[in-house]
Motif scaffolding. Structure first.
Motif, PDB file in Angstrom:
ATOM      1  N   GLU A  97      20.305 -13.746 -17.685  1.00  0.00           N
ATOM      2  CA  GLU A  97      20.794 -13.608 -16.335  1.00  0.00           C
ATOM      3  C   GLU A  97      21.816 -12.495 -16.033  1.00  0.00           C
ATOM      4  O   GLU A  97      22.692 -12.692 -16.767  1.00  0.00           O
ATOM      5  CB  GLU A  97      21.459 -15.047 -15.956  1.00  0.00           C
ATOM      6  CG  GLU A  97      22.083 -15.312 -14.828  1.00  0.00           C
ATOM      7  CD  GLU A  97      21.294 -14.916 -13.655  1.00  0.00           C
ATOM      8  OE1 GLU A  97      20.090 -15.504 -13.362  1.00  0.00           O
ATOM      9  OE2 GLU A  97      21.756 -14.247 -12.728  1.00  0.00           O
ATOM     10  N   LYS A  98      21.591 -11.867 -14.848  1.00  0.00           N
ATOM     11  CA  LYS A  98      22.763 -10.848 -14.605  1.00  0.00           C
ATOM     12  C   LYS A  98      23.756 -11.262 -14.066  1.00  0.00           C
ATOM     13  O   LYS A  98      24.993 -10.628 -14.182  1.00  0.00           O
ATOM     14  CB  LYS A  98      21.899  -9.576 -13.963  1.00  0.00           C
ATOM     15  CG  LYS A  98      21.571  -9.998 -12.440  1.00  0.00           C
ATOM     16  CD  LYS A  98      20.834  -8.836 -11.853  1.00  0.00           C
ATOM     17  CE  LYS A  98      20.437  -8.998 -10.451  1.00  0.00           C
ATOM     18  NZ  LYS A  98      19.865  -9.944  -9.878  1.00  0.00           N
ATOM     19  N   SER A  99      23.736 -12.453 -13.534  1.00  0.00           N
ATOM     20  CA  SER A  99      24.985 -12.968 -12.567  1.00  0.00           C
ATOM     21  C   SER A  99      25.791 -14.034 -13.734  1.00  0.00           C
ATOM     22  O   SER A  99      25.359 -14.614 -14.429  1.00  0.00           O
ATOM     23  CB  SER A  99      24.691 -13.701 -11.502  1.00  0.00           C
ATOM     24  OG  SER A  99      24.014 -13.016 -10.660  1.00  0.00           O
ATOM     25  N   HIS A 138      24.077 -11.957 -20.803  1.00  0.00           N
ATOM     26  CA  HIS A 138      24.476 -11.444 -19.550  1.00  0.00           C
ATOM     27  C   HIS A 138      23.873 -10.003 -19.300  1.00  0.00           C
ATOM     28  O   HIS A 138      24.645  -8.947 -19.825  1.00  0.00           O
ATOM     29  CB  HIS A 138      26.045 -11.414 -19.528  1.00  0.00           C
ATOM     30  CG  HIS A 138      26.447 -11.163 -18.195  1.00  0.00           C
ATOM     31  ND1 HIS A 138      26.070 -11.734 -17.220  1.00  0.00           N
ATOM     32  CD2 HIS A 138      27.382 -10.348 -17.772  1.00  0.00           C
ATOM     33  CE1 HIS A 138      26.748 -11.169 -15.923  1.00  0.00           C
ATOM     34  NE2 HIS A 138      27.635 -10.318 -16.388  1.00  0.00           N
ATOM     35  N   ASP A 139      22.742  -9.828 -18.943  1.00  0.00           N
ATOM     36  CA  ASP A 139      22.060  -8.397 -18.804  1.00  0.00           C
ATOM     37  C   ASP A 139      20.850  -8.562 -17.956  1.00  0.00           C
ATOM     38  O   ASP A 139      20.500  -9.417 -17.349  1.00  0.00           O
ATOM     39  CB  ASP A 139      21.646  -8.330 -20.440  1.00  0.00           C
ATOM     40  CG  ASP A 139      21.423  -6.547 -20.665  1.00  0.00           C
ATOM     41  OD1 ASP A 139      21.690  -5.905 -19.580  1.00  0.00           O
ATOM     42  OD2 ASP A 139      21.443  -6.341 -21.833  1.00  0.00           O
ATOM     43  N   GLU A 140      20.444  -7.181 -17.792  1.00  0.00           N
ATOM     44  CA  GLU A 140      19.421  -7.043 -16.521  1.00  0.00           C
ATOM     45  C   GLU A 140      18.001  -6.850 -17.450  1.00  0.00           C
ATOM     46  O   GLU A 140      18.017  -5.943 -18.379  1.00  0.00           O
ATOM     47  CB  GLU A 140      19.586  -6.262 -15.781  1.00  0.00           C
ATOM     48  CG  GLU A 140      19.065  -6.260 -14.633  1.00  0.00           C
ATOM     49  CD  GLU A 140      19.590  -5.650 -13.294  1.00  0.00           C
ATOM     50  OE1 GLU A 140      18.911  -5.510 -12.160  1.00  0.00           O
ATOM     51  OE2 GLU A 140      20.918  -5.247 -13.338  1.00  0.00           O
ATOM     52  N   THR A 142      14.872  -4.664 -18.384  1.00  0.00           N
ATOM     53  CA  THR A 142      14.334  -3.692 -17.897  1.00  0.00           C
ATOM     54  C   THR A 142      12.680  -3.349 -18.286  1.00  0.00           C
ATOM     55  O   THR A 142      11.969  -2.511 -17.704  1.00  0.00           O
ATOM     56  CB  THR A 142      15.013  -2.344 -18.500  1.00  0.00           C
ATOM     57  OG1 THR A 142      14.834  -2.464 -19.979  1.00  0.00           O
ATOM     58  CG2 THR A 142      16.423  -2.218 -18.202  1.00  0.00           C
ATOM     59  N   MET A 153      16.053  -5.100 -22.171  1.00  0.00           N
ATOM     60  CA  MET A 153      17.341  -5.206 -21.353  1.00  0.00           C
ATOM     61  C   MET A 153      18.128  -3.604 -21.535  1.00  0.00           C
ATOM     62  O   MET A 153      17.707  -3.045 -22.463  1.00  0.00           O
ATOM     63  CB  MET A 153      18.224  -6.396 -21.838  1.00  0.00           C
ATOM     64  CG  MET A 153      17.199  -7.724 -21.691  1.00  0.00           C
ATOM     65  SD  MET A 153      18.314  -9.060 -22.655  1.00  0.00           S
ATOM     66  CE  MET A 153      18.198  -8.361 -24.253  1.00  0.00           C
ATOM     67  N   PRO A 167      12.516 -15.520 -11.745  1.00  0.00           N
ATOM     68  CA  PRO A 167      13.471 -14.583 -10.910  1.00  0.00           C
ATOM     69  C   PRO A 167      13.681 -15.077  -9.443  1.00  0.00           C
ATOM     70  O   PRO A 167      14.686 -13.959  -8.843  1.00  0.00           O
ATOM     71  CB  PRO A 167      12.480 -13.286 -11.084  1.00  0.00           C
ATOM     72  CG  PRO A 167      11.267 -13.855 -10.803  1.00  0.00           C
ATOM     73  CD  PRO A 167      10.974 -15.346 -11.399  1.00  0.00           C
ATOM     74  N   ALA A 318      11.837  -9.499 -11.740  1.00  0.00           N
ATOM     75  CA  ALA A 318      11.254  -9.631 -13.273  1.00  0.00           C
ATOM     76  C   ALA A 318       9.622  -9.896 -13.190  1.00  0.00           C
ATOM     77  O   ALA A 318       9.074  -9.376 -14.141  1.00  0.00           O
ATOM     78  CB  ALA A 318      12.116 -10.630 -13.732  1.00  0.00           C
TER      79      ALA A 318
ATOM     80  N   GLU B 147      26.577 -11.085  -6.439  1.00  0.00           N
ATOM     81  CA  GLU B 147      25.719 -10.436  -5.330  1.00  0.00           C
ATOM     82  C   GLU B 147      26.051 -11.008  -3.947  1.00  0.00           C
ATOM     83  O   GLU B 147      26.402 -11.941  -3.905  1.00  0.00           O
ATOM     84  CB  GLU B 147      24.420 -10.580  -5.565  1.00  0.00           C
ATOM     85  CG  GLU B 147      23.147  -9.870  -4.888  1.00  0.00           C
ATOM     86  CD  GLU B 147      21.733 -10.312  -5.276  1.00  0.00           C
ATOM     87  OE1 GLU B 147      21.016 -10.132  -4.441  1.00  0.00           O
ATOM     88  OE2 GLU B 147      21.648 -10.600  -6.267  1.00  0.00           O
TER      89      GLU B 147
END
Lengths: 453, 147
Positions: A97-99, A138-140, A142, A153, A167, A318, B147
């Motif tokens: 999760e990026k947040s 904690h990542d996005e 790719t 990621m 997502p 995603a 965000e």
């Protein structure tokens, strides 16, 4: 599974290759999938993302395998918790999760009305992680390799036995290119994912003088939270009624009519907010002039003091990586017994991204997550998933700061049509009431507890 | 209306039966299984674990908490704790919601969508859940990088 090995503490957190040697020697890592899993764990120790306790759980062999979940919203977090619970911790779960925070979309319209603050709807993931032994990255994302079963990621990669993609939604700015930039959204926020845009929109409303015009638009269904825009119109009108009574709310709805709780919202618009809410159906936005806060439909140009455009939506980013959004290039087709994608094997999709014909609500997202979790636990234990899932959905809308209405249904799997259908007996409130607002508060607090602890 | 809801899927009935068998509430089995012949037919095949009722029960969590242990919010109407609830009480109330005998704002919309079998098995499922206090996540200040 997470029983600690006495020699593990001797691993050097700054020297992953030495650790890998140690791990290999001790024969901790056997299968290819778990091997990469262990490597990943070491990589994360090295970057300081995981403590040694967590690394222990990662490097030990999960008896039934490893599920990776992309997205920590209502759907993804629920799936993570219930897979851990129902597998009796025999399946390892990692959420990407990026947040770092969970901000609830449900109840966020009350921030616009002024009866709630965004900080009352914002939570951390610490309790659900700790209570259920869920790994959190904690990542996005790719890339996804479905042959090697790896998620790539920004800062590494991770192997999975099964992957869940949750997502949420992505906004489609193709038809509204003027709104695509962050700067444009500062001036004309959508506030359709709770967060700073919600705060921004509230501030714009607070800054208005009496006699101002708030214009909001609703995209054609399907979109996230069918009753949400109508609730939003009520919340802004409720604020105006108390503080700026000469102001107006204009609702430009691309749909031919109110698409959720229609009779109730129509009555509320006409009675509670008579001469304040101006509802205009069949009003598809074709162009937005951001600087002048003007929205153009096929028939008219509407000027606003505060403009809130809710753009059309599709499955989150995603899900687009593997083109899982095969329905109208927007939503993802799944098997409703397991939520496995019809496009990619061992990849499941849950939540708002799913093409289901059912309301895209938070409760629905959690219900889909639990059916998916149950099916995955069964499949990974060599059992059959439930051949006929049934679940409930309850959705509350606040019509002002004190009263709410609901729609509630039970949904059943139809074996012939292979879809979830509403059972008989569901329906909506008779009228708005304070009792239902009390239940709505209970709903929010219980779903937050269920998802986040 | 009931007949349209009564599931005639054989595999599903297996699942129900398993739950009844493993529930150690065999005494009330006769009230739960509508047909003895049906039950007999089921015994010969090894049933799958009852995932159906567990998942259905879990969808009640949005209001009634994880495994039927709700958070009750200060100054708001308390919601019933389903965990450890007496089976007969659960069944009576749900049937009253279903028939309309007990007035409700929301629950009749759920009770009417469930089969009698499901109500009976949910009663058993929730009666077996341990009563614990639910926990609320602590609200936080929204961070600048969100965000």
């Amino acid at each position: 599974m997470s029983k600690s090995h006495p020699t593990f503490d001797k691993l050097d957190p700054l020297n992953p290759s030495a650790n890998q040697h140690l791990l290999n020697r001790r024969n901790f890592i056997k299968s290819l999938s778990l091997g990469s899993y262990g490597l990943m764990a070491n990589g994360l120790i090295a970057t300081g993302l995981l403590g040694s306790q967590n690394a222990m759980a990662l490097a030990s062999k999960p008896p039934l395998g490893h599920v990776v979940i992309i997205g920590g919203g209502y759907a993804g977090t629920t799936a993570a918790k219930y897979i851990r619970m129902w597998s009796l911790n025999n399946i390892a779960v990692t959420v990407i999760e990026k947040s770092s925070q969970f901000v609830s979309c449900p109840v966020s319209n009350l921030v616009l009305g002024g009866s709630k603050n965004i900080n009352e709807l914002t939570f951390g993931y610490d309790l659900v992680q700790k209570n259920h032994g869920i790994e959190w990255v904690h990542d996005e994302v790719t890339g996804i390799d479905t042959v090697a079963r790896k998620v790539k990621m920004a800062r590494g990669e991770i192997s999975y036995d099964r992957l869940i993609i949750a997502p949420g939604i992505d906004f489609m700015y193709e038809s509204l290119p003027n709104l695509a930039t962050e700067e444009a959204q500062q001036l004309v926020p959508n506030a359709w994912k709770a967060g700073w845009q919600t705060v921004n929109l509230r501030k714009q409303l607070e800054a208005l003088s009496d006699g101002s015009i708030f214009v909001m638009s609703i995209p054609k269904a399907p979109y996230r939270c069918p009753p949400g825009p109508y609730e939003r119109a009520c919340q802004v009108a409720s604020y105006f009624k108390a503080h700026k009574p000469a102001s107006k709310v204009i609702v430009l709805d691309a749909n031919a009519e109110i698409i959720s709780k229609k009779a109730l919202f129509t009555k509320v618009f006409n009675e509670m907010y008579a001469n304040m809410i101006d509802y205009r159906p069949n009003s598809l936005i074709v162009e937005v002039d951001v600087a002048n806060k003007t929205a153009k439909t096929e028939f008219e140009t509407v000027e606003a003091d505060v403009l809130n455009i809710i753009p059309p939506q599709r499955a989150g980013k995603a899900a687009q990586i593997l083109s899982l959004n095969n329905i109208d290039k927007r939503w993802c087709e799944v098997d409703f017994l397991t939520y496995e994608s019809k496009i990619a094997a061992n990849v499941h999709v849950i939540g708002d991204s799913v093409s289901s014909g059912l309301p895209k609500s938070a409760h629905m997202a959690t219900s889909q997550a639990r059916v998916c979790a149950s099916a995955i636990v069964a499949l990974m234990s060599q059992q059959q998933p439930d051949p006929a899932p049934v679940f409930a959905n309850t959705c509350y809308s606040y019509v002002n700061d004190k009263m709410a209405i609901h729609v509630a249904n039970v949904y059943r799997y139809d074996a012939t049509k292979k879809i979830m259908l509403a059972a008989d007996g569901g329906g909506v409130s008779d009228k708005p009431s304070e009792l239902e607002a009390s239940y709505a508060a209970a709903w929010a607090n219980n779903i937050w507890s269920d998802v986040l602890t | 209306m009931l007949s349209s809801h009564t599931l005639n899927n054989k595999r599903l009935r297996l699942a129900y039966f398993d739950c009844v068998l493993t529930s150690s509430v065999l005494l009330i089995m006769s009230t739960l299984i509508t047909s003895v012949a049906q039950a007999a037919e089921v015994i010969s095949i090894k049933p799958a674990p009852n995932l159906h009722i567990r998942t259905l029960a879990a969808s009640c969590a949005a209001c009634h908490g994880t495994n039927g242990n709700p958070i009750n919010v200060k100054n708001f109407t308390a919601l019933p704790i389903l965990a450890g609830l007496d089976t007969q009480y659960f069944i009576t109330q749900m049937l009253a919601f279903k028939s309309g005998e007990r007035p409700a704002t929301v629950m009749h919309h759920h009770a009417k969508g469930l089969t009698i079998d499901e109500i009976n098995l949910l009663a058993i499922y929730f009666s077996q859940q341990k009563r614990i206090s639910g926990i609320s996540p602590k609200p936080q200040l929204l961070k600048a990088d969100h965000e």
